[in-house]
Design a protein around this motif. Sequence first.
Motif, PDB file in Angstrom:
ATOM      1  N   ASN A  73       0.881  -1.197   0.337  1.00  0.00           N
ATOM      2  CA  ASN A  73      -0.076   0.005  -0.519  1.00  0.00           C
ATOM      3  C   ASN A  73       0.766   1.347   0.218  1.00  0.00           C
ATOM      4  O   ASN A  73       1.899   1.668   0.692  1.00  0.00           O
ATOM      5  CB  ASN A  73      -1.146  -0.337   1.406  1.00  0.00           C
ATOM      6  CG  ASN A  73      -2.042  -1.262   1.513  1.00  0.00           C
ATOM      7  OD1 ASN A  73      -2.502  -0.841   0.054  1.00  0.00           O
ATOM      8  ND2 ASN A  73      -2.109  -1.691   2.454  1.00  0.00           N
ATOM      9  N   ILE A  74       0.783   2.504  -1.021  1.00  0.00           N
ATOM     10  CA  ILE A  74       1.577   3.794  -0.718  1.00  0.00           C
ATOM     11  C   ILE A  74      -0.030   4.232  -0.135  1.00  0.00           C
ATOM     12  O   ILE A  74      -1.386   4.373  -0.547  1.00  0.00           O
ATOM     13  CB  ILE A  74       0.965   4.009  -2.690  1.00  0.00           C
ATOM     14  CG1 ILE A  74       2.073   3.391  -3.294  1.00  0.00           C
ATOM     15  CG2 ILE A  74       2.293   5.357  -1.865  1.00  0.00           C
ATOM     16  CD1 ILE A  74       4.289   3.078  -2.368  1.00  0.00           C
ATOM     17  N   THR A  75       0.523   5.444   0.962  1.00  0.00           N
ATOM     18  CA  THR A  75       0.436   6.325   1.474  1.00  0.00           C
ATOM     19  C   THR A  75       0.438   7.479   0.936  1.00  0.00           C
ATOM     20  O   THR A  75       1.465   8.088   1.213  1.00  0.00           O
ATOM     21  CB  THR A  75       0.125   5.452   3.198  1.00  0.00           C
ATOM     22  OG1 THR A  75      -0.781   4.600   3.866  1.00  0.00           O
ATOM     23  CG2 THR A  75      -0.220   7.333   4.091  1.00  0.00           C
ATOM     24  N   ILE A  76      -0.447   8.981   0.980  1.00  0.00           N
ATOM     25  CA  ILE A  76      -0.835   9.855   0.221  1.00  0.00           C
ATOM     26  C   ILE A  76      -0.782  11.323   1.743  1.00  0.00           C
ATOM     27  O   ILE A  76      -2.311  10.754   1.746  1.00  0.00           O
ATOM     28  CB  ILE A  76      -1.418  10.349  -0.292  1.00  0.00           C
ATOM     29  CG1 ILE A  76      -0.795   9.002  -1.963  1.00  0.00           C
ATOM     30  CG2 ILE A  76      -0.894  11.378  -1.465  1.00  0.00           C
ATOM     31  CD1 ILE A  76      -1.784   7.958  -2.143  1.00  0.00           C
ATOM     32  N   ARG A  77      -0.222  11.857   2.013  1.00  0.00           N
ATOM     33  CA  ARG A  77      -0.565  12.227   3.531  1.00  0.00           C
ATOM     34  C   ARG A  77      -0.491  13.771   3.133  1.00  0.00           C
ATOM     35  O   ARG A  77       0.282  14.581   2.339  1.00  0.00           O
ATOM     36  CB  ARG A  77       0.409  12.591   4.387  1.00  0.00           C
ATOM     37  CG  ARG A  77      -0.071  12.942   5.756  1.00  0.00           C
ATOM     38  CD  ARG A  77       0.508  12.356   6.806  1.00  0.00           C
ATOM     39  NE  ARG A  77       0.393  11.147   7.057  1.00  0.00           N
ATOM     40  CZ  ARG A  77       1.272  10.025   8.077  1.00  0.00           C
ATOM     41  NH1 ARG A  77       2.562  10.888   8.278  1.00  0.00           N
ATOM     42  NH2 ARG A  77       0.736   8.626   7.625  1.00  0.00           N
ATOM     43  N   ASP A  78      -1.994  14.721   3.366  1.00  0.00           N
ATOM     44  CA  ASP A  78      -1.781  16.243   2.746  1.00  0.00           C
ATOM     45  C   ASP A  78      -2.039  16.251   4.431  1.00  0.00           C
ATOM     46  O   ASP A  78      -2.732  16.268   4.651  1.00  0.00           O
ATOM     47  CB  ASP A  78      -3.421  16.592   2.408  1.00  0.00           C
ATOM     48  CG  ASP A  78      -3.606  18.256   1.605  1.00  0.00           C
ATOM     49  OD1 ASP A  78      -2.580  18.420   2.156  1.00  0.00           O
ATOM     50  OD2 ASP A  78      -3.826  17.766   0.915  1.00  0.00           O
ATOM     51  N   THR A  79      -0.630  17.470   4.248  1.00  0.00           N
ATOM     52  CA  THR A  79       0.386  17.285   5.572  1.00  0.00           C
ATOM     53  C   THR A  79      -1.130  19.063   5.712  1.00  0.00           C
ATOM     54  O   THR A  79      -1.468  19.412   6.894  1.00  0.00           O
ATOM     55  CB  THR A  79       1.291  18.190   5.466  1.00  0.00           C
ATOM     56  OG1 THR A  79       2.010  19.019   4.169  1.00  0.00           O
ATOM     57  CG2 THR A  79       2.302  17.121   4.871  1.00  0.00           C
ATOM     58  N   GLU A  80      -1.718  19.367   4.602  1.00  0.00           N
ATOM     59  CA  GLU A  80      -2.401  21.209   5.026  1.00  0.00           C
ATOM     60  C   GLU A  80      -3.577  20.706   5.533  1.00  0.00           C
ATOM     61  O   GLU A  80      -4.583  21.432   6.413  1.00  0.00           O
ATOM     62  CB  GLU A  80      -2.128  21.561   3.843  1.00  0.00           C
ATOM     63  CG  GLU A  80      -2.988  23.282   3.997  1.00  0.00           C
ATOM     64  CD  GLU A  80      -2.852  24.159   2.852  1.00  0.00           C
ATOM     65  OE1 GLU A  80      -3.341  25.059   2.724  1.00  0.00           O
ATOM     66  OE2 GLU A  80      -2.894  23.174   1.442  1.00  0.00           O
ATOM     67  N   PHE A  81      -4.112  19.875   4.561  1.00  0.00           N
ATOM     68  CA  PHE A  81      -5.688  19.591   5.206  1.00  0.00           C
ATOM     69  C   PHE A  81      -6.719  18.210   6.090  1.00  0.00           C
ATOM     70  O   PHE A  81      -7.054  17.766   6.477  1.00  0.00           O
ATOM     71  CB  PHE A  81      -6.360  19.197   4.451  1.00  0.00           C
ATOM     72  CG  PHE A  81      -6.531  20.747   3.312  1.00  0.00           C
ATOM     73  CD1 PHE A  81      -8.031  21.580   3.569  1.00  0.00           C
ATOM     74  CD2 PHE A  81      -6.031  20.471   2.513  1.00  0.00           C
ATOM     75  CE1 PHE A  81      -7.375  23.025   2.990  1.00  0.00           C
ATOM     76  CE2 PHE A  81      -6.267  22.258   1.162  1.00  0.00           C
ATOM     77  CZ  PHE A  81      -7.050  22.979   1.726  1.00  0.00           C
ATOM     78  N   LYS A  82      -4.863  17.455   6.846  1.00  0.00           N
ATOM     79  CA  LYS A  82      -4.318  16.431   7.202  1.00  0.00           C
ATOM     80  C   LYS A  82      -5.576  15.484   7.082  1.00  0.00           C
ATOM     81  O   LYS A  82      -6.516  14.856   8.056  1.00  0.00           O
ATOM     82  CB  LYS A  82      -4.732  16.877   8.713  1.00  0.00           C
ATOM     83  CG  LYS A  82      -4.489  18.330   9.880  1.00  0.00           C
ATOM     84  CD  LYS A  82      -2.952  17.724   9.815  1.00  0.00           C
ATOM     85  CE  LYS A  82      -2.483  19.384   9.998  1.00  0.00           C
ATOM     86  NZ  LYS A  82      -0.496  19.574   9.907  1.00  0.00           N
TER      87      LYS A  82
END
Length: 202
Positions: A73-82
Amino acid sequence: MKKILSIILVCISALSCSKGLDIDTTEIMLYSQEEYRIKHYYGTDLLYFTDNPYIATVNQNGVITGLHIGETNITIRDTEFKRSHNIKVTVMSKYNEVSDPIIDWDAYKGEIKSRNTIPISKEDETSVSYLYGNLNNGDTHIETTYHFDSDNKLEKIRVVYNSAKQSSVIKHLSERYEFYENYDDHKYQLGNNYEYIFGDKL
């Protein structure tokens, strides 16, 4: 006036919530050494992680590289919108030249014998062999031999193949294992007589 202000605030809040990480989470299927760039439509401060870098890696530009057969699995995290999203990645096999051996260093001789589905071609106190093909017929995979220590525990695997098929055999191996000089679970060595070996230092 208060009513109008409330409507404006609600609209701004709705827009803020709708914006953020919008990403295509469709399963990605690729071959070893093939690349794929993750598609996203919003979100600028993104971080990318892989659950299993042996199967596939991902860089901080969102480019996935398939390495070895399997799933991760690849996780993509948006640090701005959490927010985070996961994408399943499957690395497929292109080459199936030989039957992969049972690599289980906790297994004993009896277990290896019970888990193989073809007849034994030869056996002694410290090894058991299985014949897969014949050189005269042009078969690729010839023989696999499992070697055991004094406690009958698996310590080495030797696979003999047809020298005429060496190029495709190496491609088969690179999709599944790492080449290495020393013992490891999923790393192999090349022998001198058109063979490859797991689990023992040459």
